[in-house]
Design an enzyme around this catalytic site. Structure first.
Site, PDB file in Angstrom:
ATOM      1  N   HIS A   1       0.801  -1.221   0.000  1.00 59.11           N
ATOM      2  CA  HIS A   1       0.000   0.000   0.000  1.00 59.11           C
ATOM      3  C   HIS A   1       0.838   1.277   0.000  1.00 59.11           C
ATOM      4  O   HIS A   1       0.347   2.339  -0.392  1.00 59.11           O
ATOM      5  CB  HIS A   1      -0.950   0.025   1.211  1.00 59.11           C
ATOM      6  CG  HIS A   1      -2.112  -0.896   1.042  1.00 59.11           C
ATOM      7  ND1 HIS A   1      -2.046  -2.220   1.365  1.00 59.11           N
ATOM      8  CD2 HIS A   1      -3.353  -0.686   0.542  1.00 59.11           C
ATOM      9  CE1 HIS A   1      -3.209  -2.790   1.091  1.00 59.11           C
ATOM     10  NE2 HIS A   1      -4.020  -1.887   0.581  1.00 59.11           N
ATOM     11  N   GLY A   2       2.058   1.192   0.450  1.00 62.39           N
ATOM     12  CA  GLY A   2       2.875   2.396   0.405  1.00 62.39           C
ATOM     13  C   GLY A   2       4.124   2.292   1.239  1.00 62.39           C
ATOM     14  O   GLY A   2       4.292   1.371   2.050  1.00 62.39           O
TER      15      GLY A   2
END
Lengths: 300, 479
Positions: free
Chosen positions: B326-327
């Site tokens: 996701h990051g």
């Protein structure tokens, strides 16, 4: 496929048809609003919330306050046009002119997404070609589509004097400090252009314009006052200016950093009533005189 | 180009009409899909088209070479590995370089060594994680002989860049989507109408629920130290619906749009907030990513068949990787670890596949037990989202601490439009939970009358026009 396209067209036809009826109704009702001002009122007040919560037209009997929160010079120009095309005895326009109005990002009032609801959607029935050109089509459509939900299309909904209660200076400062600055740059070209349009419209109708800046809390700290005075002295110094920007007004009279509360509004309104508008203007001349030559006032 | 933008409102009908009326042959339709997909993607930044084109070409030729050296295992393994490495390297540079750099600097600093690496000011290409994973699955499936490589480069370009799901999924497998580019597509009235309904429902979720929740959530998370417990709780609660409305809304629009063009994309959400335990939640949330990790990481690592410790290790790995996907932030990794911790007891007790069916199937309302299970699972998920949304792990803990420490039994000021959107969303999805999406209509009851159906669509469109929040990017674009 044929069936699909026919049904889609039919559905959207019905939807657009129904919606158009509401839009037409809104445009019709907006245009039917009477902007007639009672004959005993000869002073019109225009501007944003700073004027709305400062000049009480119930205290000063000969004024009519048509200021409305969040409105720049563009909607005020449209309102003025309507008023002047209706029966009226207006000979003086008290126009709110503050550092917020000359701010380098002042056009935010007209173009930020927040204003779609309360400015664009409300005033597009009064637009001329020139105003239509200012807004992009999708943005404009948002305003038009949302306008059908306005239930109050009365004259009062275009502005009236009001009162704020309490003192929230500290809370507002605290919030302002925490606020993430909006990175979008809007400039101030449109606002200043419509200020000029208001001035020429008044000149055409022999109406005296008085610029008015209500008291603010530490204006220097929160607003670009030097740019404000630069613009005033360069462009508008020929117009009477009642300047209370840097007047040391008691905190107890302020609702927040740029609005008066009920005590402040009463104090100013009573003073105008007692000494008369012209004397009031003379009492508060521009607090900073022109000492420089100014290169450029507007920015985009 | 955003699905909820004016540009897309023009783009979609234009592309639809040209696709069915002008480009009638399969080859031309595929070619047209590639062109419009590149326009769609290039709308953000045309420079990133080079990147996606490179990924596509590299994966395409990797597939061909793996086939060519199918008898030479070592060579085909190297080709597959090189494709994986190149794709992950691109992803790593664009998405994770600064994260690794900062953390390595901190680590070395602890030992008194100063590293002075260059900080790269890199723009994250929209949806890079989505198309990279799609390309990876193609190469791996060929290597595993689950799929024959395509020799049709146009079809492959269309598969990687197919505009409805290009920037935020569902992450399609080549085994499902690629063959759809080989077969001639016929317009299907029922599918197209259902697709439009799904688009409408997706727009409602995005513009009414997510965008309104965002106004409240941004304010609360930006200023959480000044908020009291109930406000912080509602901030987290609204984010829970914001992320669901945003992401599942995008998936609905993507799947619906694909159906208009005769494609079937995989389901990405299955009403996850009606789950009775965390395992069920993960079977219903971001299905395309969860199953990707299951098929390409969890099972190759041995899954749950090689003893308890390996199961624990594998579970932690996929949850951490899922968080990291996701990051580049420790918050996402912590969020992954948090969910792994919630999932493990179920896995170890063998109860992770207890709830495979639909909650309260055939009934209007759930039982008391089911309600309690759903509420508990939901609250655990809400806490997880606080970690996910916070700027850093410290902020997340402070947020949770403040929420508990300043708790009082009072209803805070809430965003009414967001609350209305959430109530409508929950009601509709609860009664539609046995269907594919919130607006799937099977022709029973009052909805069999066209007038009623059209009135319903008009109400939804009016809600979208009148109570939608400020237009915002889809959250998952950044992933």
């Amino acid at each position: 496929m044929k069936k699909f396209l026919i049904r889609i067209l039919l559905f959207w036809g019905i939807f657009i048809g129904i919606y158009s009826i509401f839009i037409i109704r809104f445009i019709y009702l907006s245009n039917k609003v009477s902007f007639e001002i009672e004959p005993n009122k000869n002073i019109l007040v225009l501007g944003d919330s700073q004027g709305q919560f400062c000049i009480s037209d119930t205290i000063i009997g000969n004024t009519y306050n048509l200021c409305r929160w969040g409105e720049g010079y563009l909607p005020n120009y449209l309102k003025l046009k309507r008023v002047l095309n209706s029966p009226n005895q207006i000979d003086t326009l008290l126009l709110i002119f503050t550092p917020l109005k000359t701010d380098k990002n002042a056009d935010k009032t007209d173009f930020s997404p927040e204003t779609v609801n309360h400015t664009l959607g409300k005033y597009y029935p009064f637009f001329s070609k020139e105003e239509f050109k200012l807004f992009s089509f999708p943005y404009f459509m948002q305003g038009v589509l949302r306008s059908v939900t306005y239930t109050d299309i009365s004259f009062q909904s275009f502005g009236s004097s009001g009162m704020l209660y309490g003192n929230h200076i500290e809370t507002v400062i605290e919030k302002q400090n925490k606020k993430t600055p909006d990175k979008t740059f809007y400039g101030n070209k449109v606002e200043l252009k419509y200020l000029n349009k208001i001035l020429s419209l008044c000149a055409d109708h022999n109406i005296q314009v008085i610029l008015f800046s209500p008291p603010m809390y530490q204006a220097d700290k929160f607003y670009d006052t030097s740019n404000f005075y630069k613009i005033y002295h360069k462009e508008y110094s020929h117009i009477p200016f009642c300047d209370m920007t840097e007047i040391n007004f008691p905190d107890s009279c302020m609702a927040d950093i740029n609005h008066l509360n009920i005590h402040g509004a009463r104090r100013i309104s009573h003073e105008i009533k007692e000494i008369g508008l012209q004397n009031f203007v003379r009492k508060y001349p521009p607090s900073r005189q022109s000492i420089f030559t100014f290169p450029s006032a507007t920015s985009q | 180009m955003l699905f909820n933008s004016f540009e897309f409102l023009i783009f979609l009908p234009t592309v639809f009409l040209l696709y069915w009326f002008v480009f009638k042959s399969l080859k031309w339709q595929n070619f047209f899909i590639v062109v419009v997909s590149y326009i769609f993607y290039g709308w953000w930044d045309w420079r990133f088209l080079i990147l996606i084109a490179f990924t596509t070409i590299y994966s395409f030729f990797s597939g061909l070479y793996i086939e060519k050296y199918t008898d030479n295992k070592k060579r085909s393994r190297w080709i597959c590995a090189s494709s994986i490495i190149i794709n992950l390297l691109i992803l790593g540079i664009f998405k994770y370089y600064n994260f690794f750099k900062e953390n390595l600097e901190l680590l070395f600093q602890a030992f008194g060594i100063q590293l002075d690496w260059v900080t790269l000011d890199i723009l994250l290409p929209v949806g890079i994680s989505f198309y990279t994973f799609q390309a990876l699955s193609y190469t791996i499936d060929i290597y595993r002989k689950k799929l024959d490589p395509t020799h049709d480069i146009v079809a492959f370009f269309a598969f990687i860049s197919f505009f409805p799901q290009l920037v935020a999924g569902p992450i399609e497998r080549a085994t499902n989507l690629l063959p759809q580019f080989y077969k001639s597509r016929q317009f299907d009235y029922t599918k197209a109408v259902d697709g439009l309904r799904q688009i409408l429902w997706g727009l409602f979720k995005k513009m009414v629920v997510a965008d309104n929740c965002a106004l409240y959530v941004n304010r609360v998370f930006a200023d959480y130290t000044a908020c009291d417990g109930p406000t912080l709780f509602f901030g987290a609660l609204f984010f829970t619906f914001q992320i669901y409305g945003d992401f599942s809304g995008y998936s609905d629009i993507a799947i619906g749009t694909a159906r208009l063009f005769g494609f079937s994309l995989m389901r990405n959400f299955n009403f996850p907030y009606f789950s009775r335990d965390i395992a069920e939640f993960w079977r219903r949330w971001h299905i395309s990513l969860t199953t990707w990790f299951r098929d390409y990481i969890y099972i190759p690592l041995g899954g749950s068949r090689e003893g308890k410790w390996k199961s624990v290790r594998n579970t932690f790995i996929i949850f951490l990787v899922s968080g990291f996907w996701h990051g580049a932030n420790w918050t996402f990794i912590t969020w992954g670890a948090y969910h792994a911790t919630l999932f493990l007891p179920l896995l170890l007790s063998g109860e992770n596949r207890k709830y495979l069916g639909i909650v309260a199937e055939g009934k209007y309302f759930p039982s008391l037990k089911e309600s309690c299970q759903m509420i508990l699972t939901f609250l655990l998920v809400v806490f997880g989202w606080i970690i996910f949304r916070a700027d850093n792990v410290g902020d997340a803990w402070h947020y949770i601490y403040n929420m508990i420490a300043t708790w009082q039994w009072a209803l805070p000021e809430i965003h009414k439009k967001a609350a209305l959107g959430i109530v409508i969303l929950l009601c509709v999805e609860w009664f539609q939970r046995e269907k594919q999406h919130g607006l799937q209509i099977t022709g029973n009851g009052l909805l069999r009358f066209r007038l009623i159906r059209w009135a319903l669509y008009i109400i939804l469109i009016c809600l979208i026009i009148h109570i939608s929040g400020m237009q915002a990017d889809f959250i998952y674009f950044q992933f």
